[in-house]
Motif scaffolding. Structure first.
Motif, short mmCIF file in Angstrom:
data_model
loop_
_atom_site.label_atom_id
_atom_site.label_comp_id
_atom_site.label_asym_id
_atom_site.label_seq_id
_atom_site.Cartn_x
_atom_site.Cartn_y
_atom_site.Cartn_z
N VAL A 207 0.83 -1.20 0.00
CA VAL A 207 0.00 0.00 0.00
C VAL A 207 0.87 1.26 0.00
O VAL A 207 0.60 2.21 -0.75
N THR A 208 1.92 1.27 0.80
CA THR A 208 2.82 2.42 0.83
C THR A 208 3.44 2.67 -0.54
O THR A 208 3.50 3.82 -1.01
N ARG A 209 3.87 1.61 -1.19
CA ARG A 209 4.48 1.75 -2.53
C ARG A 209 3.47 2.26 -3.54
O ARG A 209 3.75 3.17 -4.33
N MET A 211 0.65 3.90 -2.94
CA MET A 211 0.24 5.27 -2.62
C MET A 211 1.23 6.27 -3.22
O MET A 211 0.83 7.34 -3.71
N GLY A 212 2.51 5.91 -3.19
CA GLY A 212 3.51 6.76 -3.81
C GLY A 212 3.28 6.90 -5.31
O GLY A 212 3.41 7.99 -5.86
N LYS A 213 2.93 5.80 -5.98
CA LYS A 213 2.64 5.85 -7.42
C LYS A 213 1.44 6.73 -7.70
O LYS A 213 1.44 7.53 -8.66
N LEU A 214 0.38 6.60 -6.88
CA LEU A 214 -0.82 7.40 -7.10
C LEU A 214 -0.54 8.88 -6.89
O LEU A 214 -1.08 9.74 -7.60
N ARG A 215 0.31 9.21 -5.92
CA ARG A 215 0.68 10.61 -5.71
C ARG A 215 1.47 11.15 -6.90
O ARG A 215 1.24 12.28 -7.33
N GLN A 216 2.40 10.35 -7.42
CA GLN A 216 3.20 10.78 -8.57
C GLN A 216 2.32 11.07 -9.78
O GLN A 216 2.59 11.98 -10.56
N ARG A 217 1.26 10.30 -9.92
CA ARG A 217 0.35 10.47 -11.06
C ARG A 217 -0.70 11.55 -10.81
O ARG A 217 -1.51 11.85 -11.68
N GLY A 218 -0.68 12.15 -9.63
CA GLY A 218 -1.64 13.19 -9.31
C GLY A 218 -3.04 12.69 -9.03
O GLY A 218 -4.01 13.46 -9.05
N LEU A 219 -3.17 11.39 -8.74
CA LEU A 219 -4.48 10.79 -8.49
C LEU A 219 -4.91 10.90 -7.04
O LEU A 219 -6.10 10.79 -6.73
N ILE A 220 -3.95 11.10 -6.13
CA ILE A 220 -4.27 11.37 -4.73
C ILE A 220 -3.40 12.50 -4.23
O ILE A 220 -2.34 12.80 -4.80
N LEU A 221 -3.85 13.13 -3.17
CA LEU A 221 -3.12 14.23 -2.54
C LEU A 221 -3.05 13.95 -1.04
O LEU A 221 -3.74 13.08 -0.52
N THR A 222 -2.21 14.67 -0.35
CA THR A 222 -2.17 14.60 1.11
C THR A 222 -2.24 16.01 1.66
O THR A 222 -1.81 16.97 1.02
N GLN A 223 -2.78 16.12 2.87
CA GLN A 223 -2.92 17.43 3.49
C GLN A 223 -2.83 17.27 5.00
O GLN A 223 -3.25 16.24 5.55
N GLY A 224 -2.32 18.29 5.65
CA GLY A 224 -2.27 18.30 7.12
C GLY A 224 -1.50 17.12 7.66
O GLY A 224 -0.37 16.83 7.25
N ASP A 225 -2.11 16.42 8.60
CA ASP A 225 -1.47 15.27 9.25
C ASP A 225 -1.62 14.01 8.40
O ASP A 225 -2.21 13.02 8.83
N ASN A 226 -1.09 14.09 7.17
CA ASN A 226 -1.14 12.97 6.24
C ASN A 226 -2.56 12.49 5.96
O ASN A 226 -2.81 11.29 5.75
#
Length: 239
Positions: A207-209, A211-226
């Motif tokens: 899941v950690t790996r 999630m990194g791919k989805l962030r790179q593709r702009g499909l997810i974002l993070t805010q505040g306390d993760n």
């Protein structure tokens, strides 16, 4: 975005909800829980989340592994699977079905829960209809959940799972450069990678790996306390 909790607060007559809270307090049917504290729920009772959020998990004593057939590991501790949330203003119940076990935990601090017997709803027929409507809504969402978890690729299961959660519970996240623009929608509470992995049939590391791919593709974002967010344009409004 309109979550079930905001929908219930908007549609339910306030006096009815307040009378139920008062009744629960008078009959000692309410309690406030700390984060990750188990709710001592039992089958046959109806529970209502007054404030906060409940995390539902399930365990099963069945296994198809060869080791389960040996006496050496027959008593090993079963793994918990994350089954979803119940938000404020929503009902839940615990179903007893051997060899499966359901449990509920306060997902955030100061989560308040009240409970009653089903026949207690005879005093509030309108509220009984709302409770049944809420359970029907939950059933429909679980069908969508099963559809998302039926995807063959793990990354698709992950994105589908996050999309359904944020469609239901997401809160607007405003742009840092323009406070009038909605950047996306975020879960209002944290969710660990281990909990996500248990929900989609994967591991924390995977899941950690991903999630990194989805962030790179702009499909997810993070805010505040993760807190996990999805871009505004990728979310369908629920309401």
């Amino acid at each position: 975005m309109q979550s079930p909790s905001s929908f219930s607060e908007a549609s339910r007559p306030f006096l009815t909800w307040q009378r139920i809270i008062d009744w629960a307090q008078e009959h000692y049917r309410c309690r406030t829980f700390s984060k990750d504290e188990r709710i001592p729920a039992r089958p046959g009772l109806l529970y209502l989340v007054q404030r906060g959020a409940i995390r539902m998990v399930g365990t099963a004593q069945v296994s198809a592994t060869a080791s389960q057939l040996t006496s050496r590991r027959i008593n090993r501790t079963p793994e918990e699977a994350f089954l979803g949330f119940v938000g404020a203003g929503q009902p839940f119940e615990i179903v007893a079905q051997s060899p499966f076990t359901l449990q509920s935990y306060a997902h955030v601090d100061q989560t308040a829960v009240l409970w009653m017997y089903w026949h207690d709803l005879d005093n509030w027929p309108h509220f009984r209809r709302e409770v049944m409507d809420a359970f029907r809504y939950q059933h429909q969402r679980k069908l969508l959940w099963l559809s998302a978890l039926g995807q063959r690729r793990t990354i698709d299961r992950l994105l589908g799972f996050l999309t359904l959660l944020i469609e239901e519970y997401g809160e607007p996240a405003m742009s840092e450069t323009d406070p009038d623009v909605i950047r996306g929608y975020c879960l209002p509470f944290p969710l660990t990678h281990a909990q996500i992995g248990s929900a989609i049939g994967s591991t924390r590391v995977t899941v950690t790996r991903l999630m990194g791919k989805l962030r790179q593709r702009g499909l997810i974002l993070t805010q505040g306390d993760n807190l996990i967010c999805l871009p505004a344009e990728s979310i369908s409004r629920v309401g």
